[in-house]
Design an enzyme around this catalytic site. Structure first.
Site, PDB file in Angstrom:
ATOM      1  N   ASP A 179       0.862  -1.178   0.000  1.00 44.76           N
ATOM      2  CA  ASP A 179       0.000   0.000   0.000  1.00 44.76           C
ATOM      3  C   ASP A 179       0.901   1.231   0.000  1.00 44.76           C
ATOM      4  OD1 ASP A 179      -1.657   2.146   0.638  1.00 44.76           O
ATOM      5  OD2 ASP A 179      -2.606   1.145   2.347  1.00 44.76           O
ATOM      6  N   ASN A 216      -5.296  12.150 -11.676  1.00 40.23           N
ATOM      7  CA  ASN A 216      -5.956  12.590 -12.896  1.00 40.23           C
ATOM      8  C   ASN A 216      -5.616  14.069 -13.070  1.00 40.23           C
ATOM      9  OD1 ASN A 216      -8.025  14.239 -11.578  1.00 40.23           O
ATOM     10  ND2 ASN A 216      -8.966  12.303 -10.997  1.00 40.23           N
ATOM     11  N   ASP A 271      -4.963   7.162  -6.744  1.00 42.19           N
ATOM     12  CA  ASP A 271      -5.283   8.566  -6.498  1.00 42.19           C
ATOM     13  C   ASP A 271      -6.279   8.706  -5.350  1.00 42.19           C
ATOM     14  OD1 ASP A 271      -5.339  11.357  -6.911  1.00 42.19           O
ATOM     15  OD2 ASP A 271      -6.761  11.206  -8.558  1.00 42.19           O
ATOM     16  N   GLY A 299      -3.641   0.590 -14.194  1.00 40.06           N
ATOM     17  CA  GLY A 299      -4.982   0.292 -13.683  1.00 40.06           C
ATOM     18  C   GLY A 299      -6.050   0.637 -14.700  1.00 40.06           C
ATOM     19  N   TYR A 343      -6.403   3.033 -16.568  1.00 39.68           N
ATOM     20  CA  TYR A 343      -5.968   3.707 -17.792  1.00 39.68           C
ATOM     21  C   TYR A 343      -5.559   2.722 -18.887  1.00 39.68           C
ATOM     22  CZ  TYR A 343      -6.253   8.460 -15.921  1.00 39.68           C
ATOM     23  OH  TYR A 343      -6.698   9.662 -15.422  1.00 39.68           O
TER      24      TYR A 343
END
Length: 168
Positions: free
Chosen positions: A9, A23, A33, A123, A125
């Site tokens: 993590d 983003n 994010d 991920g 994207y």
């Protein structure tokens, strides 16, 4: 520079700076994010809003990076970078590499010697983990800057870790 990869993590990484797969709005989102914004608390969002109000009114462009404080996170800085979105046709490896090199540039600028990075764009994207690992590891190894002593890729799944381990 020491480079390694671990499963974990990123919000708990004990480093000087963590990289946020942000983003362009810088105002939080999903995945890494969202986790970083949630763990950092309201101070991070306030700093990102100030950046948008002042120097980044149109948001952070793909491949660029900007540093903020870290709020309640155990690190000193969060370095935000916007990865290319393969679903939107942003498939140039140079854009992906820029996320990692510009993040290192920002880390050096603020004085961070240890940096944790996620698998930017792997991920939602749509980039394959193997492609991200190849470009990320190569970009970090080839980074011409100085001042950063350690990069730790902190990865969210065994499959992504395996891709990075193969590149390392």
């Amino acid at each position: 520079m020491q480079i390694d990869a671990v499963l974990g993590d990123i919000t708990t990484a004990r480093v000087d700076a963590i990289v946020n797969a942000a983003n362009s709005s810088l105002l939080g989102g999903g995945g890494v994010d969202g986790a970083i914004h949630a763990a950092a608390g309201p101070q991070l969002l306030a700093e990102c809003r100030e950046l948008r109000r002042t120097v980044l009114p149109d948001g952070l462009p793909v491949g660029e990076a900007v540093a903020t404080g870290a709020g309640a996170l155990p690190c000193r800085w969060v370095i935000h970078t916007v990865g290319p979105n393969a679903h939107r046709g942003q498939t140039a490896p140079a854009l992906l590499r820029a996320c990692f090199t510009h993040s290192l540039d920002e880390a050096a600028r603020v004085g961070a010697r240890t940096v944790a990075m996620p698998a930017v764009s792997a991920g939602v994207y749509g980039w394959a983990a193997t492609e991200v690992a190849r470009e990320a590891v190569s970009a970090v190894r080839d980074w011409p800057g100085t001042g950063v002593d350690q990069v730790r890729f902190v990865l969210f799944s065994e499959a992504v870790l395996a891709a990075f381990a193969a590149e390392l």
